[in-house]
Structures are given as structure tokens and as C-alpha cells.
Design a protein around this motif. Structure first.
Motif, short mmCIF file in Angstrom:
data_model
loop_
_atom_site.label_atom_id
_atom_site.label_comp_id
_atom_site.label_asym_id
_atom_site.label_seq_id
_atom_site.Cartn_x
_atom_site.Cartn_y
_atom_site.Cartn_z
N GLN A 29 0.83 -1.20 0.00
CA GLN A 29 0.00 0.00 0.00
C GLN A 29 0.87 1.25 0.00
O GLN A 29 2.05 1.20 0.31
N ARG A 30 0.20 2.35 -0.36
CA ARG A 30 0.79 3.67 -0.18
C ARG A 30 -0.09 4.41 0.82
O ARG A 30 -1.31 4.33 0.77
N ARG A 31 0.55 5.15 1.72
CA ARG A 31 -0.20 5.91 2.73
C ARG A 31 -0.77 7.17 2.07
O ARG A 31 -0.01 7.99 1.54
N ASP A 47 -0.44 12.11 -0.99
CA ASP A 47 0.39 10.92 -0.85
C ASP A 47 1.42 11.15 0.25
O ASP A 47 2.16 12.12 0.23
N LYS A 50 5.26 5.39 0.98
CA LYS A 50 4.97 3.95 0.95
C LYS A 50 4.54 3.46 2.33
O LYS A 50 5.09 3.86 3.35
N GLY A 51 3.54 2.59 2.34
CA GLY A 51 3.10 1.98 3.59
C GLY A 51 3.85 0.70 3.87
O GLY A 51 4.57 0.15 3.02
#
Length: 438
Positions: A29-31, A47, A50-51
Motif C-alpha cells: 500500500q501507499r499511505r 500521498d 509507501k506503507g
């Protein structure tokens, strides 16, 4: 029958304890944060990077010793710290156990137990980069400003064939500028009047023969770094420099050059440009020193006393030094919040004035903007917790000792009252006074 592909899969394990995997789900996922604004139909998705990657494992253990295997795996899962998880497809990964893990037994499947485990990538514990604190950054920017001022002067100072025709006017500007500095109170306090006067005798020749040498020498003469260990009223010195750099006397030619009409002779243009360059160099050197000196405000060196140092031509006795060290304790209030904010506002106004200079380069402009932000932050934070300045009126003329005891319960602060109000004799303080609130 196992396929040829299944034979290439790796044996699952965590911290060296093996188990079988029925399924492994990898979550990437991306936060992101969704912003939806009132009266706007189009949202904005922000954005944040990166999560963390998650691995949800459906595992099982089988065999007569499945309970013993489960206990070994349970011990590994409860061990503190990250470990190596061998993923059937992705290979060895450094992960930590995330959330609760389930180990299930069933009466219908006595030689079998199932597990639900969630791993998260371990990442790393990263510390912020070591950055310069506010005062250090301000001094670094002051050094950059001084160097940029010299370079800008060399580029803007023109020595064309017509220079001899305008040399007299430029020399007049130079001598007038140095005269303003030598007459200023800061030169008297720090004791470099003679140095400025001596430089004035050499300045014309240096300016004609070697502009860079002239600029570097002027920067050295006006530099305050050599006084950095001197105890004096640094807030007052910064205030004086700020007022000096915004004065009409040090901005006259610069303003004339900024407003020069389109139809004017080349000789007059060069005369104004070179005169403005001399003024600009002087202002920018003084301003760089004021930014550096602002870091001394509120320190043990910022006192209400006159300068006492070998540089100023007067030596300290051991008794005087002891008294100064007591009074200049950084925890002792020598500057009120009103005075400090006034110094800050004057210095910011001086920087803003220079930002409007038509001769300023892009690099110097950016450095000045950064210095403005740092100065505002430093002096604002130093003002927090300081005393307010109060105006009082006593019923009669009284000694400073009595006033200090009455208002502070501390007679030793009589010197502070005398200095702040410029009292000629401590036994006769005027009825209208300005004192600190605490």
C-alpha cells in the motif's frame, strides 16, 4: 501428485522454525489521505509515502509431534525482535510479528493444527539527521551573506573607460559612507573608530586598483566576529546596526539607482551604479554581522555593561570580572520581552529593506530569506518567558537600592534599574522609571 513448479517453492520458516503454508497473502500500500473541501467537487488525494508491507500466512503443522512443533513456533513468535521469515515465493524476509497469531487444534484432526500469522516488514529505526541548531545556522548564513556581498560587489562595480570621469563622485560616496560608520555609536562602543579612519585613508586606492581587495578589507574592518567573546549590550548593537542599514544616509544612492530614468547618460548611470554598489556592500556586511550578533542576545555575553575586553582598549580587573559574571548569568533577566521583540522587528525590517535592493543577486536573496526565518525563530523563542517592561511613577525621588528592594525584594538589582533608566547617580532616581515586571 505435486507439480514440477511446486517443487521450486521454499520451505516456510520463521526464526528457523519450519511450518507448512497453505496460503500467503502479501498486502502492499501507499499511505494516502483524501481531502474533500466544502463547496468543491474535486477532492485532493495527498500521498504520504509507501506503507508497510504485510504478510498474512495461513499455516499448518502435521504429524504425531505437531503439538511440540506448535510450541516451538509459539516460542519463536513470542521472542522479542525481528526475525527471518522464509516466504515460499519471495524468499528470506526480515519481518516482525504483527497483531495476534492464532493456533487452532481440533478433535476431528488430532495430528493436525492450523495457524494464522500476520507479519510486517521490520524496517529500521532511523534517527533524524543531525542538523545545525538555530544560532549555528544563523552564524553560517551570516558568513554566506558576507561572502556573497563581496562577490556581488565585484560583479556590480564597473570600471569602464569612463570610470575616471565618475571617480570623484564614487570616492565621495565611499568617504561619506565610512564617515557615517565611524560616527555611529556601535563604532564607539566596540572601539574600532580608529580602524575605520585608517581604512578610509587607504580605501580610495584599493577601490581603484583592486575592488575585491577593497571589499574583503572592508568586510574585515566591519566584522564583529572578533568581538564574539565580549560582554556588552548585544541587543543594543543589533538594534543600532538595523537602524543604520535602513537609514537614509546608507540608502540614498541605492534608491536613486533604482529610480533612475530610462533616458540618462552612460556616465551618470555608471556613477550611480558604482556608488550604489559601495553603499550596498557596506549595508550587506553590516547586516550579515547583525544576523550573527543576534545569536548572542540573551546569552551570558549580553549584558547592560560597557564593553570590557582587550579589543576595546580597557582591561578587566578580577573584581570587575567577578561582578560581571554574576550579573551576566544567562538566567538573569537583562532584556525584557518588549525590548527583544523590538530588536527582532527592527532586524527583520532591515532584512526586508535589503530584499528590495535592485542590485541583490539571487543567491544572496535566498540566503537573506533563510536568515530572516531563522532570526525570527531564534529571537521569538528567546522572548518566551522573559519579563515585560513596565512604566512606573514613584511619589518621590528615591535611591535605586530602595526601589530594587521594594519592587524585587532584591537590593542587588539596583544596577539594573540605574542602567536601564540611564540614572546619573544611584541615590537620585527620577520618579518616572521603566523596570522589569519580575
Amino acid at each position: 501428485m505435486a507439480s514440477i513448479f511446486s517443487k521450486t517453492l521454499r520451505q516456510c520458516s520463521y526464526k528457523g522454525v519450519p511450518f507448512q503454508a497453505a496460503a500467503v497473502t502479501k498486502t502492499i500500500q501507499r499511505r494516502q489521505v483524501l481531502h474533500e473541501y466544502p463547496q468543491r467537487d474535486i477532492p485532493y488525494l495527498e500521498d504520504l509515502g509507501k506503507g508497510a508491507t504485510l504478510y498474512k500466512v495461513t499455516a499448518f503443522l502435521v504429524g504425531d509431534n505437531c503439538v511440540a512443533q506448535a510450541k516451538r513456533l509459539e516460542k519463536a513468535l513470542l521472542t522479542v525482535g525481528a526475525g527471518t521469515f522464509v516466504h515460499p515465493w519471495d524468499g528470506a524476509l526480515t519481518v516482525s510479528v504483527y497483531q495476534a497469531s492464532n493456533i487452532s487444534y481440533s478433535n476431528s484432526e488430532l495430528r493436525y493444527c492450523s495457524l494464522d500469522i500476520t507479519f510486517v516488514e521490520a524496517g529500521e529505526l532511523g534517527y533524524p539527521n543531525k542538523l545545525a541548531d538555530g544560532p549555528t545556522l544563523a552564524r553560517q548564513l551570516a558568513d554566506k551573506l558576507g561572502l556573497s556581498a563581496v562577490s556581488d560587489f565585484v560583479e556590480s562595480f564597473k570600471q569602464t573607460a569612463a570610470y575616471k570621469l565618475v571617480q570623484a563622485a564614487i570616492n565621495g560616496t565611499l568617504l561619506e559612507t565610512l564617515g557615517i560608520i565611524s560616527d555611529a555609536e556601535i563604532a564607539q562602543i566596540l572601539g574600532f573608530v580608529d580602524e575605520v579612519t585608517t581604512f578610509a585613508e587607504q580605501a580610495i586606492g584599493l577601490l581603484t586598483d583592486e575592488p575585491r581587495g577593497f571589499a574583503e578589507k572592508l568586510s574585515s574592518v566591519l566584522g564583529l566576529a572578533r568581538f564574539a567573546s565580549v560582554e556588552t549590550r548585544w541587543s543594543g548593537i543589533v538594534n543600532q546596526i538595523s537602524q543604520l542599514t535602513t537609514s537614509e544616509e546608507l540608502n540614498r544612492r541605492t534608491n536613486q539607482f533604482a529610480q533612475i530614468p530610462a533616458v540618462v547618460s552612460n556616465i551618470e548611470t555608471e556613477s550611480l551604479q558604482d556608488s550604489a554598489a559601495v553603499e550596498t556592500l557596506t549595508r550587506q556586511i553590516l547586516l550579515a554581522n547583525a544576523i550573527g550578533a543576534s545569536t548572542l542576545i540573551g546569552t551570558s555575553l549580553d549584558t547592560a555593561d560597557t564593553v570590557k575586553s582587550d579589543q576595546s582598549g580597557s582591561g578587566d580587573t578580577s573584581e570587575d570580572s567577578g561582578e560581571d559574571s554574576e550579573r551576566s548569568d544567562p538566567d538573569t533577566v537583562t532584556t525584557s520581552v518588549d525590548e527583544l521583540l523590538e530588536v527582532r522587528d527592527h532586524l527583520i525590517a532591515s532584512i526586508d529593506n535589503e530584499l528590495q535592493n535592485p542590485l541583490i543577486s539571487d543567491d544572496l536573496f535566498i540566503n537573506l530569506l533563510q536568515a530572516r526565518s531563522v532570526v525570527f525563530s531564534i529571537l521569538t523563542s528567546k522572548a518566551e518567558g522573559l519579563s515585560r517592561l513596565l512604566s512606573i511613577e514613584t511619589p518621590q525621588i528615591e535611591p535605586s537600592l530602595v526601589l530594587a528592594y521594594d519592587y524585587y525584594d532584591d537590593a542587588s538589582r539596583s544596577d539594573e534599574i540605574e542602567t536601564r533608566n540611564r540614572v546619573i547617580h544611584g541615590a537620585f532616581c527620577p520618579s518616572e522609571l521603566r523596570i522589569l515586571s519580575k
